[in-house]
Enzyme design. Structure first.
Site, PDB file in Angstrom:
ATOM      1  N   GLY A  55      27.702 -94.323 -14.230  1.00 38.03           N
ATOM      2  CA  GLY A  55      28.254 -95.093 -13.131  1.00 38.03           C
ATOM      3  C   GLY A  55      27.716 -94.721 -11.767  1.00 38.03           C
ATOM      4  N   THR A  56      26.690 -93.884 -11.720  1.00 37.15           N
ATOM      5  CA  THR A  56      26.090 -93.489 -10.445  1.00 37.15           C
ATOM      6  C   THR A  56      25.284 -94.654  -9.870  1.00 37.15           C
ATOM      7  OG1 THR A  56      25.978 -91.172 -11.106  1.00 37.15           O
ATOM      8  CG2 THR A  56      24.492 -91.864  -9.353  1.00 37.15           C
TER       9      THR A  56
ATOM     10  N   GLY B 255      22.022 -94.917 -11.799  1.00 38.73           N
ATOM     11  CA  GLY B 255      21.863 -93.734 -12.629  1.00 38.73           C
ATOM     12  C   GLY B 255      22.863 -93.767 -13.772  1.00 38.73           C
TER      13      GLY B 255
ATOM     14  N   ASP C 227      14.801 -84.252 -16.993  1.00 34.85           N
ATOM     15  CA  ASP C 227      14.742 -85.711 -16.851  1.00 34.85           C
ATOM     16  C   ASP C 227      13.562 -86.104 -15.963  1.00 34.85           C
ATOM     17  OD1 ASP C 227      15.593 -88.270 -17.462  1.00 34.85           O
ATOM     18  OD2 ASP C 227      17.047 -88.359 -15.832  1.00 34.85           O
TER      19      ASP C 227
ATOM     20  N   LYS D  56      23.871 -91.444  -2.704  1.00 37.12           N
ATOM     21  CA  LYS D  56      24.149 -91.388  -4.136  1.00 37.12           C
ATOM     22  C   LYS D  56      25.657 -91.321  -4.315  1.00 37.12           C
ATOM     23  CE  LYS D  56      22.675 -88.876  -8.210  1.00 37.12           C
ATOM     24  NZ  LYS D  56      21.795 -87.784  -8.659  1.00 37.12           N
TER      25      LYS D  56
ATOM     26  N   LEU E 156      19.706 -99.281  -4.124  1.00 37.09           N
ATOM     27  CA  LEU E 156      18.351 -98.763  -4.327  1.00 37.09           C
ATOM     28  C   LEU E 156      18.089 -98.448  -5.794  1.00 37.09           C
ATOM     29  CD1 LEU E 156      18.169 -96.319  -1.276  1.00 37.09           C
ATOM     30  CD2 LEU E 156      17.258 -98.648  -1.442  1.00 37.09           C
ATOM     31  N   GLY E 157      19.155 -98.135  -6.531  1.00 36.46           N
ATOM     32  CA  GLY E 157      18.972 -97.810  -7.932  1.00 36.46           C
ATOM     33  C   GLY E 157      20.275 -97.451  -8.617  1.00 36.46           C
TER      34      GLY E 157
END
Length: 186
Positions: free
Chosen positions: A41-42, A38, A159, A57, A35-36
């Site tokens: 390395g997330t 971060g 953020d 996550k 999905l995405g």
């Protein structure tokens, strides 16, 4: 409500490859659908927790200390309608996994779609094609209420951007909290 994390003296769970290609860690089933991404390395994957669709996550274990603030904030903010909910925490020897409320798209994705569909008031969501109604005033109010909820707890988001504001199927905006949070006075 508390999320339970295995103590240092307990054996960690192992990730198990399932016949369908997904991975299981504890109660979480993690798909290969990303999905995405971060920082540090997330990676956020599509997943399932007890038959509920979630965003998973996955963070490197080295980031656990940084993530503790995010996890605590998610627990403290549970049930706030403008902050993404956290349902569970699992870990294996390499990663920490947070099962988060699954939203349909980021505000950034919605803004991009609107650039291409200027005449429409509805943007098709990425996941299941369900329409997301965009009411700019409501989105702005939802963001302000989420920021206020974080600030009331003495925390600055640090953020806040369209990528970190998520929209659910009803068009409600929710803040996605990151480990860049700053507790005031520390």
């Amino acid at each position: 409500r508390q999320l339970r994390r295995k103590g240092a003296n307990q054996l960690h769970q192992h990730a198990v490859e399932l016949p369908n290609g997904n991975t299981r860690v504890g109660r979480l089933e993690i798909t290969k659908s990303v999905l995405g991404y971060g920082s540090g390395g997330t990676v956020v994957f599509d997943g399932i927790l007890d038959s509920r669709k979630v965003a998973v996550k996955r963070m490197l274990k080295q980031l656990v200390d940084l993530a503790q603030q995010e996890i605590k904030m998610l627990i403290d903010s549970d049930e706030h309608p403008n902050i993404v909910r956290c349902f569970a925490l699992e870990e294996d020897g390499e990663f920490l996994y947070l099962a988060l409320e699954r939203c349909d798209m980021s505000l950034n994705d919605a803004m991009e779609a609107l650039r291409y569909q200027k005449d429409k008031e509805i943007v098709e969501a990425g996941g299941d094609g369900q329409p997301v109604e965009l009411d700019e005033h409501r989105v702005a109010r939802d963001i302000a209420e989420g920021v206020n909820a974080v600030h009331t707890r003495g925390i600055v988001h640090r953020d806040l951007k369209p990528h970190n504001v998520l929209l659910n199927a009803s068009g409600r905006a929710k803040l996605s909290l990151r480990y860049r949070l700053k507790v005031l006075g520390t």
